[in-house]
Motif scaffolding. Structure first.
Motif, PDB file in Angstrom:
ATOM      1  N   VAL A  41     -36.285 -28.059 -41.168  1.00 53.21           N
ATOM      2  CA  VAL A  41     -35.564 -26.806 -40.935  1.00 53.21           C
ATOM      3  C   VAL A  41     -36.202 -26.054 -39.770  1.00 53.21           C
ATOM      4  N   ALA A  42     -37.528 -26.026 -39.721  1.00 56.37           N
ATOM      5  CA  ALA A  42     -38.221 -25.358 -38.613  1.00 56.37           C
ATOM      6  C   ALA A  42     -37.863 -26.001 -37.276  1.00 56.37           C
ATOM      7  N   CYS A  43     -37.709 -27.314 -37.256  1.00 56.02           N
ATOM      8  CA  CYS A  43     -37.280 -28.003 -36.031  1.00 56.02           C
ATOM      9  C   CYS A  43     -35.840 -27.634 -35.679  1.00 56.02           C
ATOM     10  N   ASP A  44     -34.980 -27.588 -36.677  1.00 60.66           N
ATOM     11  CA  ASP A  44     -33.586 -27.203 -36.443  1.00 60.66           C
ATOM     12  C   ASP A  44     -33.464 -25.778 -35.905  1.00 60.66           C
ATOM     13  N   ASP A  45     -34.391 -24.911 -36.333  1.00 60.65           N
ATOM     14  CA  ASP A  45     -34.384 -23.512 -35.892  1.00 60.65           C
ATOM     15  C   ASP A  45     -35.199 -23.288 -34.622  1.00 60.65           C
ATOM     16  N   ASN A  46     -35.661 -24.384 -34.014  1.00 60.54           N
ATOM     17  CA  ASN A  46     -36.429 -24.345 -32.771  1.00 60.54           C
ATOM     18  C   ASN A  46     -37.811 -23.717 -32.897  1.00 60.54           C
ATOM     19  N   LYS A  82     -37.953 -32.887 -31.254  1.00 67.23           N
ATOM     20  CA  LYS A  82     -38.378 -34.291 -31.249  1.00 67.23           C
ATOM     21  C   LYS A  82     -39.083 -34.659 -32.549  1.00 67.23           C
ATOM     22  N   LEU A  83     -39.815 -33.706 -33.134  1.00 66.76           N
ATOM     23  CA  LEU A  83     -40.518 -33.975 -34.395  1.00 66.76           C
ATOM     24  C   LEU A  83     -39.555 -34.284 -35.541  1.00 66.76           C
ATOM     25  N   LYS A  95     -40.191 -15.345 -29.084  1.00 65.62           N
ATOM     26  CA  LYS A  95     -39.400 -14.638 -28.087  1.00 65.62           C
ATOM     27  C   LYS A  95     -38.170 -15.464 -27.714  1.00 65.62           C
ATOM     28  N   GLY A  96     -37.054 -14.867 -27.790  1.00 66.36           N
ATOM     29  CA  GLY A  96     -35.802 -15.541 -27.462  1.00 66.36           C
ATOM     30  C   GLY A  96     -35.176 -16.230 -28.652  1.00 66.36           C
ATOM     31  N   ILE A  97     -35.945 -16.986 -29.420  1.00 64.96           N
ATOM     32  CA  ILE A  97     -35.398 -17.700 -30.571  1.00 64.96           C
ATOM     33  C   ILE A  97     -34.938 -16.708 -31.619  1.00 64.96           C
ATOM     34  N   LEU A  98     -35.795 -15.759 -31.966  1.00 63.79           N
ATOM     35  CA  LEU A  98     -35.437 -14.769 -32.976  1.00 63.79           C
ATOM     36  C   LEU A  98     -34.242 -13.950 -32.519  1.00 63.79           C
ATOM     37  N   GLU A  99     -34.257 -13.538 -31.264  1.00 66.39           N
ATOM     38  CA  GLU A  99     -33.142 -12.751 -30.744  1.00 66.39           C
ATOM     39  C   GLU A  99     -31.838 -13.537 -30.829  1.00 66.39           C
TER      40      GLU A  99
END
Length: 168
Positions: free
Chosen positions: A19-24, A29-30, A154-158
């Motif tokens: 899930v963490a990978c899906d959410d960036n 790649k992991l 930064k950016g992902i959360l936004e």
């Protein structure tokens, strides 16, 4: 018994990391999945390497349990802080939730009590149970998590908040 703990870690550990990978939050790649077996082989390799640390460092099952307990409580603290941030900074998203406390004083009281109790629990676990090696490992793990969070936040959360607000 330590090998049994590692085996258990392999079973449940990769799900939240996928899930963490899906959410960036972690590199996509992991999250690569083996075509033949459908297993997340990169994540399982990382978990294996983390899992052998207790054996290499000769930690007891007690120390491993304490470390996982403390990190679990720290995760609850982070969740409580995030709930407060959601309420304070993204009220529209909070209001659309299916479970919420409508009274602001009650919500703040519940969050404050939960935060204080969890912080107290972490301190007591460190003071009463954690060895120096366990404390060092937990501290290192928390630093790694904090660095990943700061770098990726930064950016992902936004983007996630904007997507959630637009999709609701």
């Amino acid at each position: 018994s330590v090998l049994g703990i590692i085996n258990t870690q392999m079973l449940w550990g990769s799900k939240s990391l996928l899930v963490a990978c899906d959410d960036n939050w972690l590199p996509r790649k992991l999250a690569g999945v083996n075509k033949r077996f459908g297993t997340p082989h990169y994540l399982l390799t990382v978990l294996y390497l983390i899992g052998i640390l207790p054996i290499v460092l000769n930690l007891s099952v007690k120390e491993i349990s304490i470390a996982s307990g403390i990190t679990g409580v720290v995760a609850q603290v982070v969740t409580i802080v995030c709930c407060f941030a959601l309420y304070r900074n993204h009220r529209a998203i909070y209001d659309k939730g299916s479970f919420k406390i409508r009274s602001k004083p009650l919500l703040m009281t519940v969050m404050a009590i939960a935060l204080l109790l969890n912080c107290f629990l972490v301190i007591m676990m460190f003071v009463n149970e954690a060895s120096a090696m366990t404390a060092l490992l937990i501290g290192g793990w928390l630093v790694v998590g904090a660095v990943i969070s700061v770098v990726r936040r930064k950016g992902i959360l936004e983007n996630k908040v904007e997507s959630a607000a637009a999709g609701s």
